[in-house]
Design a protein around this motif. Sequence first.
Motif, mmCIF file in Angstrom:
data_model
loop_
_atom_site.group_PDB
_atom_site.id
_atom_site.type_symbol
_atom_site.label_atom_id
_atom_site.label_comp_id
_atom_site.label_asym_id
_atom_site.label_seq_id
_atom_site.Cartn_x
_atom_site.Cartn_y
_atom_site.Cartn_z
ATOM 1 N N GLN A 111 -104.603 0.835 20.211
ATOM 2 C CA GLN A 111 -103.884 -0.438 20.359
ATOM 3 C C GLN A 111 -103.484 -1.002 18.999
ATOM 4 O OE1 GLN A 111 -102.724 -1.820 22.939
ATOM 5 N NE2 GLN A 111 -103.937 -1.319 24.734
ATOM 6 N N LEU A 112 -104.406 -0.945 18.045
ATOM 7 C CA LEU A 112 -104.128 -1.476 16.710
ATOM 8 C C LEU A 112 -103.002 -0.690 16.034
ATOM 9 C CD1 LEU A 112 -107.803 -2.036 15.470
ATOM 10 C CD2 LEU A 112 -106.151 -3.818 16.063
ATOM 11 N N GLN A 113 -103.044 0.629 16.130
ATOM 12 C CA GLN A 113 -102.027 1.440 15.475
ATOM 13 C C GLN A 113 -100.664 1.295 16.140
ATOM 14 O OE1 GLN A 113 -103.974 5.245 15.708
ATOM 15 N NE2 GLN A 113 -104.810 5.091 13.636
ATOM 16 N N LYS A 114 -100.654 1.028 17.435
ATOM 17 C CA LYS A 114 -99.383 0.886 18.149
ATOM 18 C C LYS A 114 -98.743 -0.469 17.916
ATOM 19 C CE LYS A 114 -97.384 0.988 22.815
ATOM 20 N NZ LYS A 114 -97.667 1.198 24.264
ATOM 21 N N HIS A 115 -99.547 -1.533 18.012
ATOM 22 C CA HIS A 115 -98.988 -2.896 17.974
ATOM 23 C C HIS A 115 -99.151 -3.591 16.624
ATOM 24 C CE1 HIS A 115 -98.348 -2.742 22.302
ATOM 25 N NE2 HIS A 115 -99.587 -2.326 22.454
ATOM 26 N N PHE A 116 -100.128 -3.173 15.817
ATOM 27 C CA PHE A 116 -100.382 -3.838 14.534
ATOM 28 C C PHE A 116 -100.588 -2.786 13.441
ATOM 29 C CE2 PHE A 116 -102.356 -6.163 18.080
ATOM 30 C CZ PHE A 116 -101.548 -7.294 18.100
ATOM 31 N N PRO A 117 -99.569 -1.977 13.160
ATOM 32 C CA PRO A 117 -99.743 -0.866 12.214
ATOM 33 C C PRO A 117 -100.028 -1.312 10.786
ATOM 34 C CG PRO A 117 -97.432 -1.143 12.813
ATOM 35 C CD PRO A 117 -98.215 -2.035 13.721
ATOM 36 N N HIS A 118 -99.788 -2.601 10.477
ATOM 37 C CA HIS A 118 -100.031 -3.086 9.115
ATOM 38 C C HIS A 118 -101.519 -3.259 8.812
ATOM 39 C CE1 HIS A 118 -100.448 -6.738 11.497
ATOM 40 N NE2 HIS A 118 -101.085 -7.284 10.471
ATOM 41 N N LEU A 119 -102.364 -3.269 9.841
ATOM 42 C CA LEU A 119 -103.784 -3.540 9.648
ATOM 43 C C LEU A 119 -104.521 -2.326 9.083
ATOM 44 C CD1 LEU A 119 -104.630 -5.488 12.927
ATOM 45 C CD2 LEU A 119 -104.627 -6.413 10.619
ATOM 46 N N LEU A 140 -105.985 -9.180 21.202
ATOM 47 C CA LEU A 140 -105.917 -8.967 19.754
ATOM 48 C C LEU A 140 -104.875 -9.887 19.120
ATOM 49 C CD1 LEU A 140 -106.094 -5.065 19.725
ATOM 50 C CD2 LEU A 140 -107.851 -6.616 18.865
ATOM 51 N N ARG A 141 -103.757 -10.036 19.802
ATOM 52 C CA ARG A 141 -102.712 -10.925 19.280
ATOM 53 C C ARG A 141 -103.193 -12.371 19.265
ATOM 54 N NH1 ARG A 141 -97.732 -9.707 18.217
ATOM 55 N NH2 ARG A 141 -97.866 -7.753 19.399
ATOM 56 N N ALA A 183 -105.268 -15.026 26.127
ATOM 57 C CA ALA A 183 -104.688 -13.726 26.474
ATOM 58 C C ALA A 183 -104.440 -13.608 27.976
ATOM 59 C CB ALA A 183 -105.619 -12.611 26.006
ATOM 60 N N ASP A 184 -105.334 -14.174 28.798
ATOM 61 C CA ASP A 184 -105.179 -14.082 30.252
ATOM 62 C C ASP A 184 -104.040 -14.961 30.761
ATOM 63 O OD1 ASP A 184 -107.166 -12.235 30.698
ATOM 64 O OD2 ASP A 184 -108.745 -13.719 30.965
ATOM 65 N N ILE A 185 -103.844 -16.124 30.129
ATOM 66 C CA ILE A 185 -102.853 -17.082 30.611
ATOM 67 C C ILE A 185 -101.450 -16.752 30.110
ATOM 68 C CG2 ILE A 185 -102.133 -19.502 30.404
ATOM 69 C CD1 ILE A 185 -104.349 -19.101 32.407
ATOM 70 N N GLN A 186 -101.343 -16.129 28.943
ATOM 71 C CA GLN A 186 -100.056 -15.926 28.282
ATOM 72 C C GLN A 186 -98.993 -15.268 29.178
ATOM 73 O OE1 GLN A 186 -99.790 -17.022 24.993
ATOM 74 N NE2 GLN A 186 -97.599 -16.722 25.138
ATOM 75 N N PRO A 187 -99.307 -14.175 29.907
ATOM 76 C CA PRO A 187 -98.251 -13.564 30.731
ATOM 77 C C PRO A 187 -97.719 -14.497 31.816
ATOM 78 C CG PRO A 187 -100.124 -12.070 30.456
ATOM 79 C CD PRO A 187 -100.558 -13.403 29.956
#
Length: 618
Positions: free
Chosen positions: A493-501, A466-467, A267-271
């Motif tokens: 965060q979950l509801q905004k980016h991963f609403p299927h969960l 989370l991703r 997560a830290d390296i990805q951006p």
Amino acid sequence: MEHSNFLVEAVIFMSAAVIAVPIATRLGLGSVLGYLLAGVAIGPSALGLVGDASDEMHVAEFGVALMLFLIGLEMQPKKLWQMRGAILGTGSAQLLLTTAAVAGTALLFFDLGWRTAVAIGLILALSSTAIVLQSLSEKGLLKTQGGRSAFAVLLLQDIAVIPILALLPLLAVTPAVTHGSGLEGWQYAAAVIGTIAAFAISGRYLLGPLLRLVAGSQVREMFTVSALLIVFGAAAVMSWLDLSPALGTFLAGVLLAESEFRHELEADIQPFKGLLLGLFFIAVGASLNFAQIAQNPLLLFGLVLALVLVKFAVLFLLARFLRMSKGEDWLFALSLAQAGEFGFVLVSFSTQIQVLDAEASSLLVALIALTMALTPILLLIFERFIQPRFIIGPDAPQEPHQAPSLETNSPVIIIGYGRFGQITGRLLNACGFGTTLLERNAEQLDLVRRYGIEAFYGDATREDLLRAAGAAHARMVILTLSDQAASLEIVAQLQKHFPHLTILARARSRMHQYALMEAGVKYIFRETIDPALAIGEKALELLGLSPLQARRAARKFKQHDQRMLEALFPYWRDEAQHIAQSRIYREQLLQALREDRRDKDLHLDHYWEEAQPEAEKS
């Protein structure tokens, strides 16, 4: 003045990306082709807004290094072992056959010595890890049979750069010094292998304790600094050996693949990876020398066509030999039919040790850049004209030789692995369901891993973490944190980016439960209610009630408490109203329990039968 020029060029690069990439994506061309076209537009051969892009290329190469670090983080030993057939078999066959085909073509049609021809064959046998993985990922083709096989080949190629760099000095016509130490040939090869082995051993035993120390500080930015330190440190070691920095970062990633800090590092390296990879693609586009192309366009385009056709033929025949599904063989061959970014490193190194002359070196750099720029177009042709004719993807026929899936996503993510989360996780695991465990407390994480439980360090309030932990593919999240603020932030965060969960959340108190209800969480479990009722039930037995009376009283209390909690939810922020309504419901509960105790037939069996569905409902 130089500082000002740097800022101006940075603005030009970013402006070109912001304009070109959205347009290319909207047209269905993909972001990689957008970056390349942006580079061509601002390069010296077009608008001339930037000059020689070699400086930017050196910086941007760290994007490739970061990408290989992230690939290394996914390469756990068990995955590498599962992919051994595809990596060693398919990857080695591609490398050897393509080297032979390109070298043979060079010997047949050009006046070259065998040493130079073999060197060119080794250089052009490699493909572009950066462009291929980015393009396949964007198009959703990375998990297909052809995509997985392409990944295995690219992985073997990236690893093979090390022995290729050790082999090239042996192809020099005259002995050449390959390193500042003065070592030559086999001595340099032995030094490379020995240094890498020492680097791997020290990394395995030093990186873990270092990251635990940093995690214990609870300072988020220090973990990001540590992640970048590992990447740049590994790159520096490999650069000192005159090797590709990207290989060092890949090795560092593999060393940390089993670490509990894997998801946090990703997560830290990805951006940084995304930013620098974009810069890399722009720099490749800007480095295209159209003046050189204009001097001898027929020769250069003929070489491009010849290289793509030779590599495609080798790859396609290899795919058919391995019995890949129809359509997947086209994807496999077209995606790898270019030269790669490591070719720039190998060309420079070969020129330095006098395996290649300056003219051949210049021609090869242009050839590599053009074939890399051609790759997104080849994949676009595949997507538009070939893919619709075949079943490609999850529904495609599966062959026994294919590389296994790179993803092992668990259906459940448990956030917080303290005393509460451990019980839930153990139950799910015992029933055969995989879980990904995230824990922010470094000491707790160290404790559970000593018991053989695989858990990962991570701050789940971050969408990128989370991703990285697989939230995009999971089915549910179990949130066991007692910290109300943190749990509400994670829910957002979950509801905004991963609403299927589906979210199952622990509530430490009634007020915590109200806050979760307000946030829209459907399944909430107050941690104190069941243990407290169990104690109360036992106390009632010891005070003289029958086991049935005690059980029924506890069940009625729990049902009434739940109804009261839902009824009082509208008043939870108004303390006066909440207290007033609570008193009314308490009186109703007392009345109901008194009536139960006055029932002389409570001991009869049908009351027990009625208690069972009540227990199930609760």
